[in-house]
Design a protein around this motif. Structure first.
Motif, short mmCIF file in Angstrom:
data_model
loop_
_atom_site.label_atom_id
_atom_site.label_comp_id
_atom_site.label_asym_id
_atom_site.label_seq_id
_atom_site.Cartn_x
_atom_site.Cartn_y
_atom_site.Cartn_z
N TYR A 1 -27.78 -49.11 6.55
CA TYR A 1 -27.29 -48.92 7.93
C TYR A 1 -27.82 -47.59 8.49
CZ TYR A 1 -23.67 -52.64 7.45
OH TYR A 1 -23.00 -53.82 7.27
N LEU A 2 -27.78 -46.54 7.65
CA LEU A 2 -28.27 -45.23 8.09
C LEU A 2 -29.77 -45.27 8.33
CD1 LEU A 2 -26.21 -42.92 5.70
CD2 LEU A 2 -26.03 -42.95 8.19
N ASN A 3 -30.51 -45.89 7.41
CA ASN A 3 -31.97 -45.98 7.54
C ASN A 3 -32.37 -46.73 8.80
OD1 ASN A 3 -32.03 -44.72 5.08
ND2 ASN A 3 -32.59 -46.53 3.89
N GLU A 4 -31.58 -47.73 9.15
CA GLU A 4 -31.93 -48.57 10.32
C GLU A 4 -31.36 -48.01 11.63
OE1 GLU A 4 -30.54 -52.55 9.37
OE2 GLU A 4 -31.31 -52.31 7.33
N GLY A 5 -30.59 -46.92 11.53
CA GLY A 5 -30.03 -46.32 12.75
C GLY A 5 -28.81 -47.05 13.28
N ILE A 6 -28.26 -47.98 12.49
CA ILE A 6 -27.03 -48.69 12.90
C ILE A 6 -25.85 -47.72 12.75
CG2 ILE A 6 -25.46 -50.58 12.27
CD1 ILE A 6 -28.04 -52.11 11.36
N TRP A 7 -25.90 -46.92 11.69
CA TRP A 7 -24.95 -45.83 11.51
C TRP A 7 -25.70 -44.51 11.72
CZ3 TRP A 7 -21.74 -46.43 6.32
CH2 TRP A 7 -20.89 -47.55 6.43
N SER A 8 -24.97 -43.50 12.21
CA SER A 8 -25.58 -42.16 12.26
C SER A 8 -24.48 -41.12 12.09
CB SER A 8 -26.35 -41.94 13.56
OG SER A 8 -25.50 -42.21 14.67
N TYR A 9 -24.87 -40.00 11.47
CA TYR A 9 -23.92 -38.90 11.23
C TYR A 9 -24.26 -37.74 12.16
CZ TYR A 9 -21.51 -35.00 9.01
OH TYR A 9 -20.70 -33.91 8.80
N HIS A 10 -23.24 -37.15 12.77
CA HIS A 10 -23.45 -36.04 13.73
C HIS A 10 -22.45 -34.93 13.43
CE1 HIS A 10 -25.65 -38.96 16.33
NE2 HIS A 10 -24.80 -39.78 15.77
N ASP A 11 -22.86 -33.68 13.65
CA ASP A 11 -21.86 -32.62 13.67
C ASP A 11 -22.10 -31.75 14.90
OD1 ASP A 11 -24.04 -31.09 12.78
OD2 ASP A 11 -23.38 -31.16 10.69
N HIS A 12 -21.09 -31.00 15.26
CA HIS A 12 -21.14 -30.19 16.48
C HIS A 12 -20.21 -29.00 16.25
CE1 HIS A 12 -20.51 -28.92 20.64
NE2 HIS A 12 -21.53 -29.68 20.99
N PRO A 13 -20.61 -27.79 16.70
CA PRO A 13 -19.77 -26.60 16.46
C PRO A 13 -18.35 -26.73 17.00
CG PRO A 13 -21.89 -25.97 17.44
CD PRO A 13 -21.86 -27.47 17.41
N PHE A 14 -18.15 -27.56 18.02
CA PHE A 14 -16.82 -27.68 18.62
C PHE A 14 -15.77 -28.15 17.59
CE2 PHE A 14 -13.39 -29.72 21.03
CZ PHE A 14 -13.13 -28.76 21.99
N TRP A 15 -16.18 -29.01 16.66
CA TRP A 15 -15.21 -29.54 15.68
C TRP A 15 -14.71 -28.45 14.74
CZ3 TRP A 15 -13.92 -33.72 17.89
CH2 TRP A 15 -14.83 -34.68 18.34
N THR A 16 -15.48 -27.36 14.58
CA THR A 16 -15.03 -26.25 13.71
C THR A 16 -14.67 -25.03 14.56
OG1 THR A 16 -17.37 -25.81 13.33
CG2 THR A 16 -16.18 -26.92 11.57
N GLN A 17 -14.05 -25.31 15.70
CA GLN A 17 -13.51 -24.24 16.54
C GLN A 17 -12.03 -24.53 16.79
OE1 GLN A 17 -16.33 -23.98 19.80
NE2 GLN A 17 -17.56 -22.52 18.66
N PRO A 18 -11.27 -23.57 17.30
CA PRO A 18 -9.81 -23.77 17.40
C PRO A 18 -9.35 -24.46 18.67
CG PRO A 18 -10.39 -21.52 17.97
CD PRO A 18 -11.68 -22.20 17.62
N HIS A 19 -10.30 -24.88 19.51
CA HIS A 19 -9.94 -25.42 20.83
C HIS A 19 -9.10 -26.69 20.75
CE1 HIS A 19 -13.05 -22.95 22.89
NE2 HIS A 19 -13.67 -23.09 21.74
N GLU A 20 -8.17 -26.80 21.68
CA GLU A 20 -7.52 -28.10 21.93
C GLU A 20 -8.58 -29.01 22.55
OE1 GLU A 20 -4.07 -27.40 24.45
OE2 GLU A 20 -3.80 -25.42 23.54
N PHE A 21 -8.46 -30.31 22.31
CA PHE A 21 -9.49 -31.23 22.81
C PHE A 21 -9.51 -31.33 24.33
CE2 PHE A 21 -9.70 -33.72 18.54
CZ PHE A 21 -10.47 -32.71 18.01
N CYS A 22 -8.40 -30.96 25.00
CA CYS A 22 -8.43 -30.99 26.46
C CYS A 22 -9.40 -29.94 27.02
CB CYS A 22 -7.04 -30.83 27.06
SG CYS A 22 -6.26 -29.26 26.68
N ASP A 23 -9.85 -29.00 26.16
CA ASP A 23 -10.85 -27.99 26.58
C ASP A 23 -12.29 -28.51 26.42
OD1 ASP A 23 -8.83 -26.14 26.98
OD2 ASP A 23 -9.07 -25.18 25.03
N MET A 24 -12.46 -29.66 25.75
CA MET A 24 -13.81 -30.09 25.37
C MET A 24 -14.74 -30.26 26.56
SD MET A 24 -15.15 -33.44 23.26
CE MET A 24 -14.13 -33.27 21.80
#
Length: 450
Positions: free
Chosen positions: A329-352
């Motif tokens: 699935y990953l090789n074919e691009g059906i699945w993909s993994y992403h990360d973003h600095p926002f997930w490791t910050q203290p913000h409430e999601f309403c700030d996103m």
């Protein structure tokens, strides 16, 4: 404005100001324990660092331990929080966030461990752990939590095998399944992913916390502990956003899963994602993980890839088959993994939308976003002292990039969307219901359906 309120009708953040509160006990007891274990882990790897890097490795080990010991002392003595000094890409936004907290406090007191919002200081501790490691090459890529994550995976092998066998059996008969049977399997795997969240190492302060029993067999006995169950809304969202494919079958374009813990919980998420794709319900899955080790057991890119490799290498037909399927699935691009600095910050999601507009725009492209776990729930609701009957939509405070669902076992003092009297009844029956991990919610909000 009433005391303890921030803005009209918005309760204040949970903090350790109240002695004996769960936030207080977390900061007083659990967080120092986590730091002590991190220090111990670095020390136990001393020989490995020496073998790989010589004297430089030993020097880095000592320096990292010194920084973490200093951090533990600051926490235990309620010192003011310090600005980050490591010059990483997120350093400036962390320091700006601290200034924002200070402005809210005014001149009366400095932002400190026991006086500031619990969500913020807990996130800050993990970012400081990252700083202590990062500032000390050549061990600056060391994951102090890796041992616990791998142990959790290996100790849950029986449960993983049972789950992959169940998935294999469902997939063998997939063509013959009626819509109702498909919905039944979906609900089971959604609940398995929900209860996988019990295996959380930041709550057990790194103590062994694996899944032994077959997760499918456990479901009936856990049913009554689901306080809010919006599974039908989730199913409806998936089926109503399906688009016709060439064969006449309909498929939703994309589901995003905002991951929580590595180990067994991650396997439950991968199995659910596999079912969504192999059943033809969904075309693509985007997984969102963390940029660096976070809250002891949260998934990083490394954990994600490692788990799939281990599953492929398993000496078990269905487990290995699942692993190979996931890799394809990953090789074919059906699945993909992403990360973003926002997930490791203290913000409430309403700030996103304001603080990470690129991430918000990405989530807007999904037909459904599943948020796993307790920390994501705390960030969805702002970790505030909401009344239990406050509507989930109200607590989200405008955060609605797409239809979303929280799959969460309760491990913190915040829970909204309950029926009148439900919270009071639970408090009488089980005073620690909000924090003991026994109860759970499948809580949905769908802006596009309303």
């Amino acid at each position: 404005m009433a005391a303890g309120q921030i803005g009209y009708g918005v309760p204040s953040s949970l903090s350790a100001k109240v002695t004996g509160s769960f936030a207080y006990l977390t900061i007083r007891d659990r967080m120092p324990t986590i730091l002590t274990k991190a220090i111990d882990t670095i020390h136990r790897n001393k020989n490995k660092f020496f073998e790989e890097h010589g004297e430089e490795g030993i020097s880095a080990e000592k320096q990292a331990i010194s920084l973490l010991s200093k951090l533990r002392n600051e926490l235990q003595t309620d010192k003011p929080l310090l600005e980050l000094m490591d010059g990483l890409s997120d350093t400036e936004s962390w320091n700006q966030y601290m200034q924002r907290q200070q402005r809210q406090l005014g001149d009366q007191e400095l932002v400190s461990w026991f006086k500031s919002p619990w969500l913020y200081v807990e996130c800050y501790m993990y970012r400081r752990i990252q700083e202590a490691i990062w500032l000390n090459p050549p061990i600056n890529n060391f994951d102090v939590f890796n041992e616990g994550k791998t142990q959790s995976f290996f100790e849950s092998q029986q449960a993983v095998m049972a789950l992959c066998t169940y998935l294999g059996d469902v997939q063998k008969s997939m063509e013959k399944l009626s819509e109702n049977q498909l919905s039944e399997h979906f609900n089971k795997l959604l609940q398995v992913s929900l209860w996988g969240n019990k295996c959380d190492l930041s709550i057990s302060a790194g103590q062994e916390n694996s899944q032994k029993a077959s997760p499918i067999d456990s479901l009936p006995s856990l049913q009554s502990f689901i306080l809010v169950n919006d599974s039908n809304m989730v199913w409806l969202t998936l089926t109503s956003s399906r688009r016709p494919e060439g064969s006449g079958q309909k498929t939703a374009d994309r589901v995003d899963i905002v991951l929580d813990n590595a180990g067994f919980e991650l396997v439950t998420d991968l199995v659910l994602a596999d079912f969504l794709v192999s059943s033809g319900l969904v075309r693509h899955i985007h997984f969102h993980g963390k940029c660096f080790p976070w809250f002891v057991s949260d998934v990083t890119a490394n954990d994600f890839q490692w788990t799939i490799r281990q599953t492929m290498a398993a000496n078990h037909k269905w487990m290995s088959k699942s692993g190979y399927q996931w890799q394809s699935y990953l090789n074919e691009g059906i699945w993909s993994y992403h990360d973003h600095p926002f997930w490791t910050q203290p913000h409430e999601f309403c700030d996103m939308a304001a603080d990470a507009p690129d991430l918000y725009a990405t989530l807007q492209e999904a037909n459904l976003v599943l948020f796993k776990g307790d920390l994501n729930y705390r960030k969805l609701t702002g970790d505030r002292a909401w009344g239990h009957t406050v509507d989930f939509c109200t607590a989200l405070r405008g955060f609605e990039p797409a239809p979303l669902c929280s799959l969460r076992t309760l491990k913190a003092n915040v829970q909204v969307g309950l029926q009148p009297g439900q919270g009071e009844k639970l408090s009488t029956q089980d005073p620690s219901w909000m924090t003991n991990g026994k109860y759970a919610v499948i809580q949905f909000h769908g802006p596009k359906l309303e």
